[in-house]
Design a protein around this motif. Structure first.
Motif, PDB file in Angstrom:
ATOM      1  N   ALA A 113      31.346  22.119 -17.224  1.00 54.60           N
ATOM      2  CA  ALA A 113      32.042  23.400 -17.029  1.00 54.60           C
ATOM      3  C   ALA A 113      33.539  23.237 -17.259  1.00 54.60           C
ATOM      4  O   ALA A 113      34.204  24.137 -17.772  1.00 54.60           O
ATOM      5  CB  ALA A 113      31.793  23.933 -15.624  1.00 54.60           C
ATOM      6  N   VAL A 114      34.080  22.069 -16.890  1.00 56.33           N
ATOM      7  CA  VAL A 114      35.506  21.828 -17.097  1.00 56.33           C
ATOM      8  C   VAL A 114      35.804  21.788 -18.586  1.00 56.33           C
ATOM      9  O   VAL A 114      36.828  22.296 -19.052  1.00 56.33           O
ATOM     10  CB  VAL A 114      35.951  20.511 -16.419  1.00 56.33           C
ATOM     11  N   ALA A 162      36.021  25.242 -19.574  1.00 54.79           N
ATOM     12  CA  ALA A 162      37.235  25.862 -19.048  1.00 54.79           C
ATOM     13  C   ALA A 162      38.435  25.489 -19.898  1.00 54.79           C
ATOM     14  O   ALA A 162      39.407  26.231 -20.003  1.00 54.79           O
ATOM     15  CB  ALA A 162      37.460  25.416 -17.611  1.00 54.79           C
ATOM     16  N   TRP A 200      30.874  28.887 -19.169  1.00 57.30           N
ATOM     17  CA  TRP A 200      32.114  29.232 -18.501  1.00 57.30           C
ATOM     18  C   TRP A 200      32.973  30.152 -19.362  1.00 57.30           C
ATOM     19  O   TRP A 200      33.447  31.191 -18.913  1.00 57.30           O
ATOM     20  CB  TRP A 200      32.885  27.952 -18.156  1.00 57.30           C
ATOM     21  N   GLN A 255      34.561  33.906 -18.896  1.00 53.43           N
ATOM     22  CA  GLN A 255      35.994  34.174 -19.013  1.00 53.43           C
ATOM     23  C   GLN A 255      36.255  35.301 -20.005  1.00 53.43           C
ATOM     24  O   GLN A 255      37.020  36.219 -19.743  1.00 53.43           O
ATOM     25  CB  GLN A 255      36.728  32.919 -19.517  1.00 53.43           C
ATOM     26  N   VAL A 295      27.343  33.278 -14.344  1.00 54.37           N
ATOM     27  CA  VAL A 295      27.725  31.928 -14.768  1.00 54.37           C
ATOM     28  C   VAL A 295      27.190  30.899 -13.774  1.00 54.37           C
ATOM     29  O   VAL A 295      26.609  29.873 -14.150  1.00 54.37           O
ATOM     30  CB  VAL A 295      29.265  31.813 -14.881  1.00 54.37           C
TER      31      VAL A 295
END
Lengths: 298, 216
Positions: free
Chosen positions: B157-158, B161, B169, B173, B190
């Motif tokens: 997920a990072v 991001a 993710w 956004q 999500v």
């Protein structure tokens, strides 16, 4: 070399020692060659110039003061968020664990669900919930000291880490010898008193290294807020320095070194405490060593 | 949940992109992690030092810093690739340190007496490794390695991001910022997407763990 690592190979005789020496020579040449290729590449692209490194390492540089002012503020904000989130996680995690241990089967189900839910979600999603979604659903923290972003970050980190702690505390209490609880109840303490006075203090002692290791994880995870909102922790500060000075490699190397310095010191502290406990008899009797590698998170 | 169902195709697409990040990172970090672990347990001192340096560096640096350093640093020295590539690369570098430690702790948990016993009945180094040490080591590695892998699933997920387009993710956004949907339903979607990955993985891990457990 410690004894446990000797499992793969025996104490070396003359032939094996010669082979090791040859291996050492080959490895040194290979690693130096690798380092040379990287350094050459960096030098060719002018990455060692004082123009790029000066603001970070030369106190005489005009930007040096400003850059380290930003880093200092970043470290402070990182530590504030991490320490508050960590404290809340320990308190709430202990409550969840105690509730789970003292409730009956039916009462435990929602808590188990809570633990599985928060453990299964990425921390960055939880931080997003804390910072962005909570205000939309009516939980406005703007008036709190530090503001919405700090508290949203803390809530996200706490949601994730409190369930990790709940598991650690539960394992810690479960690892105590059964006689501890039986003896406490036999002396006339109530269930609650037994937990508070006898079991939890011992469990915490065993868990201290795990708690400190997890603090490293929380410290690192504060940087996730960079993707969600503006809170000037260490990584965000590095980002704005990079954008202004256009020296990404140099800035991120320094940012990484700052994180490594803080976290390495914490890891060593955890190891030291663990080694000290291993010398005492309680930790050994309770198998506390098994609890340490918790480190879970981004 | 209206906004999620209306954009279900986007969510499915995001789910698949997240899965592909995960698969690439899984293969890469297992290979690299085992290689670093081999360095750390080898009898050659410089390789051991290199292994410890690697682990200390990547375990104590946040994944987000590794990702930023890859994406903004590597182009400076002439390596220009997509954000997807940099994202997976950063995740592999970071996860390899944890894989290495999981593998090493598994190898070290085989009691030295096992190897000694193997030698004493006349097995040579290769045989002792193949028949006695490795079968036990691989089984004890499963639980810690499994936790590392599940943590890596969540860390994907990072990577999203940080600017890889089209994963779970970033789909969320985009829907929130560009199309002005409400944050709550979108990010609940999500979250469910990630739970669909992590919860079955955790359950599977428990089953494997139980099957591979060795009484010691």
């Amino acid at each position: 070399m410690s004894r446990e690592e000797a499992v793969l190979f025996d104490a070396q005789g003359p032939r094996a020692r010669r082979r090791t020496t040859i291996g050492t020579a080959v490895a040194v040449v290979a690693l130096l060659g690798l380092a040379y290729v990287v350094a050459r590449r960096l030098a060719d692209r002018d990455q060692f110039s004082m123009e790029k490194w000066g603001p970070l390492i030369n106190p005489g540089n005009e930007n040096f003061g400003a850059v380290w002012g930003l880093f200092g503020e970043g470290i402070r904000n990182t530590i504030i968020a991490a320490v508050i989130a960590m404290t809340l996680s320990i308190v709430l995690g202990t409550l969840i664990a105690v509730a789970r241990l003292s409730l009956g089967r039916a009462g435990r189900i929602p808590l188990v669900g809570l633990v599985e839910l928060f453990r299964g979600l990425p921390v960055v999603v939880l931080v997003y919930f804390g910072v962005r979604v909570l205000p939309d659903v009516g939980l406005d923290l703007r008036d709190w000291p530090g503001g919405q972003v700090l508290w949203g970050l803390i809530i996200g980190l706490t949601a994730y880490n409190m369930v990790i702690f709940a598991e650690v505390v539960r394992a810690g209490v479960a690892s105590l010898p059964r006689g501890q609880r039986e003896a406490a109840l036999a002396t006339g303490l109530t269930n609650g008193q037994t937990m508070r006075i006898v079991l939890l203090p011992q469990a915490f002692r065993v868990m201290l290294p795990a708690i400190i290791s997890q603090l490293v994880v929380v410290l690192k995870d504060t940087s996730l807020v960079t993707f969600v909102a503006n809170y000037d922790e260490l990584l965000s500060q590095g980002e704005s320095i990079r954008r202004n000075l256009d020296n990404p490699i140099q800035t991120f190397v320094v940012v990484a070194l700052l994180y490594i310095a803080i976290n390495y010191a914490l890891s060593r502290l955890a190891q030291w405490i663990q080694a000290r406990q291993a010398r005492g008899s309680t930790a050994k009797a309770t198998g506390g060593g098994d609890l340490v590698p918790v480190r879970d998170g981004a | 949940m209206g906004p999620v169902l209306e954009n279900l195709d986007l969510f499915v697409q995001g789910f698949l992109t997240s899965l592909s990040i995960i698969l690439w990172a899984l293969v890469g970090s297992l290979l690299l992690g085992v290689l670093i672990a081999a360095c750390r347990v080898s009898p050659v001192p410089p390789l051991r030092a290199f292994g410890s340096f690697w682990v200390t560096t990547f375990r104590n640096t946040p994944l987000s810093v590794v990702l930023f350093a890859c994406a903004f640093g590597l182009p400076e020295i002439g390596i220009n690739r997509s954000f997807f590539f940099f994202g997976v690369l950063g995740l592999v570098l970071y996860t390899s340190a944890f894989v290495c430690e999981a593998v090493r702790s598994g190898i070290n948990s085989v009691p030295a007496g096992q190897a000694e016993a193997a030698r004493s009945i006349g097995l040579n180094f290769g045989q002792a490794l193949r028949y006695v040490v490795l079968p036990q080591a691989l089984r004890t590695v499963i639980p810690p390695l499994g936790s590392v892998v599940i943590a890596m699933f969540k860390n994907s997920a990072v990577v999203g991001a940080f600017g890889v387009g089209g994963d779970l993710w970033s789909t969320g956004q985009t829907l929130v910022s560009a199309r002005g949907f409400e944050t709550l339903p979108i990010f609940t979607g999500v979250a469910i997407g990630f739970l669909l990955i992590t919860l079955p993985a955790g359950a599977l891990l428990q089953v494997i763990e139980r099957k591979a457990a060795i009484a010691r």
